[in-house]
Design a protein around this motif. Structure first.
Motif, mmCIF file in Angstrom:
data_model
loop_
_atom_site.group_PDB
_atom_site.id
_atom_site.type_symbol
_atom_site.label_atom_id
_atom_site.label_comp_id
_atom_site.label_asym_id
_atom_site.label_seq_id
_atom_site.Cartn_x
_atom_site.Cartn_y
_atom_site.Cartn_z
ATOM 1 N N UNK A 178 0.887 -1.161 0.022
ATOM 2 C CA UNK A 178 -0.150 -0.019 -0.085
ATOM 3 C C UNK A 178 0.897 1.279 0.103
ATOM 4 N N UNK A 179 1.975 1.034 0.221
ATOM 5 C CA UNK A 179 2.815 2.406 0.410
ATOM 6 C C UNK A 179 3.210 2.948 -0.880
ATOM 7 N N UNK A 180 3.043 2.258 -1.744
ATOM 8 C CA UNK A 180 3.403 2.617 -3.475
ATOM 9 C C UNK A 180 2.345 3.590 -3.898
ATOM 10 N N UNK A 181 1.206 3.342 -2.968
ATOM 11 C CA UNK A 181 0.047 4.128 -3.267
ATOM 12 C C UNK A 181 -0.312 5.455 -2.639
ATOM 13 N N UNK A 182 0.968 5.913 -1.926
ATOM 14 C CA UNK A 182 1.014 7.026 -1.313
ATOM 15 C C UNK A 182 1.750 8.371 -1.909
ATOM 16 N N UNK A 183 1.450 9.016 -2.936
ATOM 17 C CA UNK A 183 2.322 9.868 -3.645
ATOM 18 C C UNK A 183 2.938 10.885 -2.752
ATOM 19 N N UNK A 184 2.302 11.320 -1.530
ATOM 20 C CA UNK A 184 2.879 12.150 -0.640
ATOM 21 C C UNK A 184 4.239 11.810 -0.010
ATOM 22 N N UNK A 185 4.297 10.530 0.090
ATOM 23 C CA UNK A 185 5.617 9.864 0.750
ATOM 24 C C UNK A 185 6.652 10.320 -0.250
#
Length: 330
Positions: free
Chosen positions: A129-136
């Motif tokens: 799911x981290x790959x779907x957090x553009x802000x990161x």
């Protein structure tokens, strides 16, 4: 030593790097003297890329590399040091991946490695799911602008994660398990990464030692070796140990490989040379616990290329014996 371009960073690095997990921990006891000797031998053999992580020995690996850099200041510009961040999160869940948390880990690695600016930091096998957090990823771009890191990349478990990651323009590298027993990345992902000018690091290149040809059914591992205490995925993805291949199946594959790989060449070297037959790979990163292993790994880059017949025979073995266990899992 064969060298290769490291994607959009513009670096030129050795095709064989040094994977520093072993000198940190979870591979049995490796003393600091032995660890430094292994690192020095690798550098002397032409290695210009070291891959570590903040959790390898809870920072021990990073600190040993810092000592190497202190004792050999001439390598500081020539040898690139890559580290990873994220696995210190507890619980290790996507919601915990904030730029504030990562910046704290990066600051700790900067201190451990004694580097004002880290060459490259990789997200360390984060939840999908981290790959779907553009802000990161935007936050990581900010850390580049702030001068804390020069570049960033990701270390992934699955091909699909790598494909998603390279959609972010700031991602400079993807580290993925790739070896004779884990061939799926070459089918689609390598071409996509090359088109995006993303470097590829082939990790677990010797399948946790299986592809050295030295492990048998009677081999015993110490209690602090992950091949003993995490063999079945008790603490991290089972694909990290023996590349996810059932132990007995892996041993059978190794016996069949003996008849295919070049005769008179150590199997570990031949297995590393097979990885380098794939041009999109920027570097393979085997570990080493002593100078002999370091020199042997480095020598793989100078071996002759495999013949088309050898490559086909290895693929046939994989399709028949290995693929049913691993191909669509990772």
């Amino acid at each position: 030593m064969q060298t290769r371009r490291f994607g959009k960073t513009g670096w030129t690095v050795s095709a064989i790097g040094f994977g520093a997990w072993q000198i940190g921990g979870s591979w049995g006891d490796v003393g600091e003297t032995d660890a430094l000797a292994a690192l020095n031998a690798a550098i002397d053999a032409g290695v210009t890329l070291i891959d570590t992580a903040d959790v390898y020995g809870d920072g021990r690996s990073e600190k040993i590399i810092a000592r190497l850099r202190r004792e050999r200041p001439e390598i500081k510009d020539r040898v690139k040091v890559l580290t990873k961040a994220g696995r210190r999160l507890n619980p290790h869940v996507a919601e915990a991946y904030t730029i504030e948390a990562l910046e704290a880990f990066i600051d700790r690695s900067r201190a451990n490695l004694e580097m004002e600016t880290l060459d490259l930091v990789q997200l360390h096998c984060p939840p999908p799911e981290v790959y779907y957090i553009p802000a990161l990823f935007e936050g990581l771009d900010g850390l580049v602008r702030a001068g804390k890191i020069r570049h960033y990349g990701v270390s992934v478990q699955k091909v699909e994660e790598g494909i998603k990651a390279i959609g972010y323009p700031g991602v400079a590298s993807v580290q993925i398990i790739f070896n004779i027993l884990r061939q799926r990345p070459a089918e689609l992902f390598f071409g996509l990464a090359k088109a995006a000018d993303v470097a590829i690091l082939a990790r677990v290149p010797l399948a946790s030692g299986l592809l050295t040809g030295k492990i048998t059914r009677d081999t015993s591992f110490s209690a602090d070796d992950h091949r003993q205490f995490k063999r079945h995925g008790e603490a991290f993805d089972v694909g990290e140990t023996f590349s996810g291949v059932p132990f007995e199946v892996g041993l059978q594959a190794v016996e069949e490989l003996r008849r295919i790989l070049p005769q008179g060449v150590p199997m570990a070297q031949a297995a590393l040379r097979w990885i380098l037959m794939h041009d999109p790979v920027s570097a393979a990163i085997p570990g080493a616990r002593n100078p002999e292993q370091s020199r042997g790994n480095a020598a793989a880059a100078d071996l002759p290329a495999f013949s088309p017949a050898q490559m086909e025979a290895i693929r046939d073995l994989y399709d028949r014996l290995i693929a049913p266990h691993v191909h669509h899992r990772w």
